[in-house]
Motif scaffolding. Structure first.
Motif, PDB file in Angstrom:
ATOM      1  N   VAL A  92      38.597  18.734  43.554  1.00 43.22           N
ATOM      2  CA  VAL A  92      38.142  17.684  44.273  1.00 43.22           C
ATOM      3  C   VAL A  92      36.815  17.191  43.935  1.00 43.22           C
ATOM      4  N   LYS A  93      36.345  16.109  44.473  1.00 36.50           N
ATOM      5  CA  LYS A  93      35.129  15.649  44.013  1.00 36.50           C
ATOM      6  C   LYS A  93      34.193  15.115  45.476  1.00 36.50           C
ATOM      7  N   PRO A  94      32.920  14.795  44.963  1.00 38.57           N
ATOM      8  CA  PRO A  94      32.095  14.722  46.309  1.00 38.57           C
ATOM      9  C   PRO A  94      32.781  13.249  46.943  1.00 38.57           C
ATOM     10  N   GLY A  95      32.688  13.167  48.182  1.00 34.46           N
ATOM     11  CA  GLY A  95      33.342  12.111  48.906  1.00 34.46           C
ATOM     12  C   GLY A  95      34.882  12.339  49.403  1.00 34.46           C
ATOM     13  N   ASP A  96      35.195  13.276  48.744  1.00 36.37           N
ATOM     14  CA  ASP A  96      36.787  13.480  49.264  1.00 36.37           C
ATOM     15  C   ASP A  96      36.732  14.144  50.644  1.00 36.37           C
ATOM     16  N   ARG A  97      37.596  13.648  51.429  1.00 35.82           N
ATOM     17  CA  ARG A  97      38.050  14.087  52.809  1.00 35.82           C
ATOM     18  C   ARG A  97      39.071  15.180  52.386  1.00 35.82           C
ATOM     19  N   VAL A  98      38.763  16.607  53.081  1.00 34.71           N
ATOM     20  CA  VAL A  98      39.755  17.663  52.881  1.00 34.71           C
ATOM     21  C   VAL A  98      39.792  18.409  54.041  1.00 34.71           C
ATOM     22  N   ALA A  99      41.113  19.015  53.931  1.00 37.13           N
ATOM     23  CA  ALA A  99      41.648  20.114  54.916  1.00 37.13           C
ATOM     24  C   ALA A  99      41.258  21.324  54.238  1.00 37.13           C
ATOM     25  N   ILE A 100      40.793  22.322  55.076  1.00 40.91           N
ATOM     26  CA  ILE A 100      40.397  23.660  54.532  1.00 40.91           C
ATOM     27  C   ILE A 100      41.510  24.753  54.909  1.00 40.91           C
ATOM     28  N   GLU A 101      42.081  25.297  53.861  1.00 41.77           N
ATOM     29  CA  GLU A 101      42.885  26.518  54.052  1.00 41.77           C
ATOM     30  C   GLU A 101      42.162  27.700  53.783  1.00 41.77           C
ATOM     31  N   PRO A 102      42.028  28.305  54.998  1.00 41.95           N
ATOM     32  CA  PRO A 102      40.913  29.479  55.044  1.00 41.95           C
ATOM     33  C   PRO A 102      41.080  30.567  54.582  1.00 41.95           C
ATOM     34  N   ILE A 103      42.371  30.851  53.901  1.00 44.47           N
ATOM     35  CA  ILE A 103      42.786  32.277  53.735  1.00 44.47           C
ATOM     36  C   ILE A 103      41.999  33.036  52.747  1.00 44.47           C
ATOM     37  N   LEU A 104      41.358  34.059  52.806  1.00 44.65           N
ATOM     38  CA  LEU A 104      40.742  34.903  51.853  1.00 44.65           C
ATOM     39  C   LEU A 104      41.792  36.091  51.174  1.00 44.65           C
ATOM     40  N   HIS A 147      42.428  21.040  50.285  1.00 48.57           N
ATOM     41  CA  HIS A 147      43.781  20.058  50.157  1.00 48.57           C
ATOM     42  C   HIS A 147      43.010  18.605  50.468  1.00 48.57           C
ATOM     43  N   ARG A 148      43.185  17.753  49.646  1.00 45.44           N
ATOM     44  CA  ARG A 148      42.883  16.462  50.060  1.00 45.44           C
ATOM     45  C   ARG A 148      43.673  15.680  51.197  1.00 45.44           C
ATOM     46  N   MET A 149      43.073  14.960  51.943  1.00 46.06           N
ATOM     47  CA  MET A 149      43.817  14.438  53.148  1.00 46.06           C
ATOM     48  C   MET A 149      43.984  13.050  53.024  1.00 46.06           C
ATOM     49  N   PRO A 150      45.349  12.770  53.229  1.00 46.10           N
ATOM     50  CA  PRO A 150      45.641  11.158  53.311  1.00 46.10           C
ATOM     51  C   PRO A 150      44.512  10.406  53.954  1.00 46.10           C
ATOM     52  N   ASP A 151      44.361   9.239  53.635  1.00 49.64           N
ATOM     53  CA  ASP A 151      43.134   8.158  54.263  1.00 49.64           C
ATOM     54  C   ASP A 151      43.756   7.863  55.567  1.00 49.64           C
ATOM     55  N   ASP A 152      45.039   7.991  55.987  1.00 44.14           N
ATOM     56  CA  ASP A 152      45.513   7.503  57.451  1.00 44.14           C
ATOM     57  C   ASP A 152      45.453   8.775  58.291  1.00 44.14           C
ATOM     58  N   LEU A 153      44.853  10.059  58.053  1.00 47.61           N
ATOM     59  CA  LEU A 153      44.742  10.868  58.884  1.00 47.61           C
ATOM     60  C   LEU A 153      43.251  11.234  59.472  1.00 47.61           C
ATOM     61  N   SER A 154      43.087  11.292  60.647  1.00 47.42           N
ATOM     62  CA  SER A 154      41.415  11.442  60.984  1.00 47.42           C
ATOM     63  C   SER A 154      41.115  12.898  60.891  1.00 47.42           C
ATOM     64  N   TRP A 155      39.541  13.225  60.916  1.00 49.66           N
ATOM     65  CA  TRP A 155      39.296  14.411  60.997  1.00 49.66           C
ATOM     66  C   TRP A 155      39.928  15.271  61.718  1.00 49.66           C
ATOM     67  N   GLU A 156      40.257  14.971  63.051  1.00 50.61           N
ATOM     68  CA  GLU A 156      41.035  15.751  64.319  1.00 50.61           C
ATOM     69  C   GLU A 156      42.272  16.505  63.509  1.00 50.61           C
ATOM     70  N   GLN A 157      42.966  15.448  63.056  1.00 44.82           N
ATOM     71  CA  GLN A 157      44.247  15.632  62.414  1.00 44.82           C
ATOM     72  C   GLN A 157      44.097  16.924  61.241  1.00 44.82           C
ATOM     73  N   GLY A 158      42.956  16.416  60.601  1.00 48.07           N
ATOM     74  CA  GLY A 158      42.705  17.398  59.444  1.00 48.07           C
ATOM     75  C   GLY A 158      42.286  18.880  59.996  1.00 48.07           C
ATOM     76  N   ALA A 159      41.773  19.095  60.984  1.00 42.78           N
ATOM     77  CA  ALA A 159      41.519  20.180  61.786  1.00 42.78           C
ATOM     78  C   ALA A 159      42.685  20.716  62.338  1.00 42.78           C
TER      79      ALA A 159
END
Length: 356
Positions: A92-104, A147-159
């Motif tokens: 990823v790079k700065p500015g990317d919209r991402v969904a976080i897979e929080p598994i440790l 995971h980079r999110m597709p542009d057509d998904l909202s922040w809520e969809q990402g969460a």
């Protein structure tokens, strides 16, 4: 927030969650990424930790991967914007919209070490096991968790990707094939998403068992045939509606008395999938499995499904419009979030937005 601090929701013990100023998270690993949180959902696991924890939250000793123990920042269903990356980050790079897979889980050089990384004996979760969390303005995670999110998904969809991943993993781990029948016991957020995952997998008929009128209506809106335990024997009703029982039953309540109903709802040779995280023991008569040659399996979290979840979201599954029932500010997360979910079963998913 100052240059050195930010706002976050911190778990100290059961019923003691405080929104307060915490140190600003620093990048200390070349494969780490700082994310500005845009939206974070309150999960059923979060609710269990708040009401009766600790379950996943490390209290007596630091978690072996995060190196932290309570008090810890909560929140593991979240999406945000990459604002800074370590020197060796490539995904990823700065500015990317991402969904976080929080598994440790054990990782090195920006990748999980295990193929089935959710089955590590060291399993933990960012936002439950230390290391930061999504109920904050910023958090730092490894690049392997993004995971980079597709542009057509909202922040809520990402969460919503994280809870949807639980549901999709549960269905994919089952033996369900297109045309099979299924029952879902419990239609909170995960149960509703299991219904969506079953639809995506081609289930021919889906039954849903739920006590809440609002949640039952949501399940019906998503295409399930609904059953209210208050109206009578739900196992008998499912057997009558499915010619002797469903092929698969998914337990998503964590209520001990429901487990036997879930088993009995399947036909001989059927399969039960336990999705819930439990606060107490549950008992059942083993002959219900033995004599009917039923199978019972458990699932934990997910692995390798985030891209599939987001692809399904682009096709209209797991919609925020169907699942999000309230939106609150981070400072209101206790009273209008956790307490509201405990006391108002008409709520499905409450989405939390940190201050900008």
């Amino acid at each position: 927030m100052t240059d050195k601090t930010m706002r976050a929701a911190v778990w100290y013990k059961a019923r003691d969650l405080r929104v307060e100023d915490v140190p600003f998270p620093e990048l200390t690993d070349p494969h780490a990424v700082r994310v500005k949180v845009a939206a974070c959902g309150i999960c059923g696991s979060d609710l269990h930790e708040y009401a009766a924890g600790p379950i996943f939250i490390p209290v007596d000793a630091p978690h072996p991967i995060s190196g932290q123990q309570a008090p810890i920042v909560m929140g593991h269903e979240f999406a945000g914007e990459v604002v800074e990356v370590g020197a060796k980050v490539t995904r990823v790079k700065p500015g990317d919209r991402v969904a976080i897979e929080p598994i440790l889980s054990p990782n090195r050089d920006g990748a999980y070490l295990m193929e089935r990384y959710n089955l590590s004996p060291l399993l933990g979760f960012h936002g439950l096991s230390g290391g930061g969390g999504g109920f904050s303005q910023f958090t730092v995670v490894g690049e392997h968790m993004l995971h980079r999110m597709p542009d057509d998904l909202s922040w809520e969809q990402g969460a919503l990707v994280e809870p949807a991943a639980v549901a999709l993993h549960a269905v994919r781990q089952s033996g369900l094939k297109a045309g099979d029948s299924a029952a879902v016991f419990g239609t909170g957020p995960i149960g509703l998403m299991v219904i969506e995952a079953l639809k995506a997998a081609g289930a021919a008929s889906i039954h849903a068992v739920e006590t809440s009128d609002v949640r039952r209506a949501k399940a019906q809106d998503l295409g399930a045939t609904v059953h209210n335990p208050a109206d009578g024997d739900v196992v008998e009703a499912i057997h009558a509606a499915s010619s002797g029982g469903v092929d698969f039953a998914f337990e998503v309540t964590g209520v001990p008395s429901v487990l036997s109903q879930c088993i009995d709802a399947t036909h001989p040779g059927g399969e039960v999938v336990i999705v819930s995280i439990w606060e107490s023991n549950a008992s059942f008569q083993p002959n219900a499995l033995v004599i009917k040659e039923r199978t019972m399996r458990g699932i934990i979290a997910y692995r390798h499904v985030y891209p599939a979840v987001m692809a399904l979201m682009q096709r209209g599954y797991f919609r925020a419009e169907d699942l999000v029932t309230d939106r609150i500010a981070l400072d209101d997360v206790v009273g209008k979030g956790f307490e509201q979910l405990l006391n108002d079963k008409s709520q499905i998913k409450i989405m939390v937005t940190p201050p900008g």
